[in-house]
Design an enzyme around this catalytic site. Structure first.
Site, PDB file in Angstrom:
ATOM      1  N   CYS A 118       0.828  -1.215   0.000  1.00 54.95           N
ATOM      2  CA  CYS A 118       0.000   0.000   0.000  1.00 54.95           C
ATOM      3  C   CYS A 118       0.859   1.259   0.000  1.00 54.95           C
ATOM      4  O   CYS A 118       0.687   2.141  -0.858  1.00 54.95           O
ATOM      5  CB  CYS A 118      -0.953  -0.021   1.186  1.00 54.95           C
ATOM      6  N   TYR A 119       1.791   1.369   0.945  1.00 53.91           N
ATOM      7  CA  TYR A 119       2.681   2.533   0.947  1.00 53.91           C
ATOM      8  C   TYR A 119       3.489   2.640  -0.353  1.00 53.91           C
ATOM      9  O   TYR A 119       3.609   3.735  -0.914  1.00 53.91           O
ATOM     10  CB  TYR A 119       3.634   2.471   2.135  1.00 53.91           C
TER      11      TYR A 119
END
Length: 350
Positions: free
Chosen positions: A167-168
Site C-alpha cells: 500500500c505505501y
C-alpha cells in the site's frame, strides 16, 4: 505445466481467493463478484482457521446475498484436489505462505496474483531482515514480476506470478516514478517519503498496538519498515521512509520530497506527470492537496505536486484507499491486464 490465460476478452476465469477472511481478501472477493470474467470457485482460509465452514457473508455481513460461498481450509489435499481446475489464484495471505506455495500453483498451470510481500523484493537476502524468514523458492522469486499497474503492464501481461505492490509503495511510487523515470532527480540526494495510514493496514487480527481505542498519531518502524527497500527498488533511487499510524479506519497518504536537478523547470515537472497519467483513469491529477476522504472506498489515486524552482525542490502527495488501490483493486487491475482488458475494467464506470 503452464496454462496460459486466453487472450480473448470473453474468457471466463475460474478463480480462488486464499486469505478471504481478512480485510484485503474480503475487498477482493467483493470486487471479483462484480467482474464479468470471473467465476469465483473457492474462498479459502488457513488450515486451522476458526472461520472454516462459515459462509463468507457470515464474516463480512455487507456481502450477504452477494457472496455466500463457504470458507474452505487450505491443505495439501485441498491443493491436490482443486488446483488443476483453476485458472487464477489470488493470495491475500501471510508472506511465508505465498513464498512457499506460489510456485506449486504456477506449476499446476494457475496464474498467481500475490497481495502479500512474498515476492516484492528481488534480493532474497532482504527477506530475513525485513520479513523474518528465509525465502523458500529463489527460482520463483526471480521469475515473479512486480505489478504496479500504471507502470508495468508488459511485465504483468507476460508472467504467471505477479507481486502486487504494497500500500505505501503504491502511493509512493506513483509520486516518484514520473520524476525518476525522466531522470529529473539529483543523483544520491536525500529523498524522503512520509506515509500515514489507518488501522486497517495492520490487518484483521486483534492487536493492542492497532486497537482503535489505543491508537494516536505516531511514527513507527522508521528506517526499518519493509516497504522502504520495496520503494527504493522500484523507484531505482534510495529513499528514507517514515510511516505513521493514525486513528482512522482506512486510507493512506504518502508525501514525497525530492531535490531536482539544476535547470529543471515547472513545465518539465508538469509534463512528466501528465505524460505518465493522462491516459490512466485511476490516477487523478487533482488541483489541490489530496484528501483521504476523497479516495476511501474507491480504486482511485489522487495526486498533487508543488515545485519550488528557486530551491529546486518538489513535493508530491498521493492519497489512496489502502485496502483497494493499495491491495485488492490493484490486484484486479493486474488480473485485467493479464486478460488483455483495460486495467480499470469493472472497477469504474467508463
Amino acid at each position: 505445466m503452464t496454462k496460459a490465460i486466453p487472450d480473448s476478452n470473453n474468457s471466463m476465469q475460474k478463480v480462488a481467493v486464499i486469505g478471504a477472511s481478512g480485510y484485503a481478501g474480503a475487498e477482493l472477493v467483493g470486487l471479483l463478484c462484480q467482474h464479468s470474467h470471473v467465476q469465483l470457485c473457492h474462498l479459502v482460509v488457513s488450515e486451522n482457521s476458526s472461520s472454516e465452514g462459515k459462509l463468507f457473508s457470515e464474516l463480512h455481513g455487507r456481502f450477504q446475498s452477494i457472496c455466500d460461498l463457504p470458507l474452505e481450509a487450505f491443505s495439501s489435499a485441498w491443493f491436490d484436489k482443486n488446483s488443476t481446475e483453476l485458472d487464477v489464484v489470488f493470495f491475500a495471505t501471510p508472506h511465508e505462505f505465498s513464498a512457499e506455495w506460489a510456485q506449486a500453483f504456477v506449476d499446476a498451470g494457475v496464474k498467481v496474483f500475490d497481495l502479500s510481500g512474498g515476492f516484492r523484493l528481488k534480493n532474497a537476502h532482504d527477506y530475513p531482515k525485513y520479513y523474518g524468514f528465509e525465502h523458500a523458492n529463489i527460482d520463483a522469486l526471480a521469475a515473479a514480476k512486480y505489478g504496479l499497474a500504471e507502470w508495468q503492464q508488459d511485465d504483468i501481461a507476460s508472467t504467471n506470478l505477479v507481486a502486487v505492490p504494497g500500500c505505501y509503495p503504491t502511493a509512493s511510487l506513483l509520486c516518484l516514478k514520473p520524476l525518476t523515470s525522466n531522470n529529473l532527480v539529483v543523483e544520491n540526494s536525500l529523498v524522503v517519503v512520509n506515509g500515514i495510514s489507518g488501522v486497517s493496514g495492520a490487518g484483521r487480527n486483534a492487536s493492542l498496538s492497532t486497537n482503535f481505542n489505543e491508537v494516536s498519531l505516531k511514527a513507527y518502524n522508521v528506517l526499518q519498515h519493509r516497504h522502504q527497500p520495496e520503494i527504493s527498488q522500484e523507484a531505482a533511487i534510495e529513499v528514507i521512509f517514515n510511516p505513521h499510524l493514525a486513528p482512522y479506519k482506512r486510507g493512506l497518504l504518502a508525501t514525497v520530497t525530492l531535490q531536482l536537478k539544476a535547470g529543471v523547470t515547472h513545465a518539465q515537472v508538469q509534463q512528466a506527470f501528465e505524460q505518465a497519467y493522462s491516459d490512466k483513469p485511476l490516477v487523478r491529477l487533482v488541483a489541490s492537496w489530496p484528501e483521504i476522504g476523497n479516495v476511501a472506498y474507491t480504486p482511485f489515486a489522487d495526486l498533487h505536486w508543488k515545485f519550488d524552482e528557486e530551491k529546486q525542490v518538489v513535493v508530491v502527495s498521493c492519497a489512496i484507499d489502502n485496502l483497494l488501490k493499495g491491495a485488492a483493486s490493484q490486484a484486479v487491475q493486474c488480473f485485467n491486464i493479464s486478460l488483455g482488458l483495460a486495467s480499470e475494467f469493472s472497477l469504474i464506470n467508463t
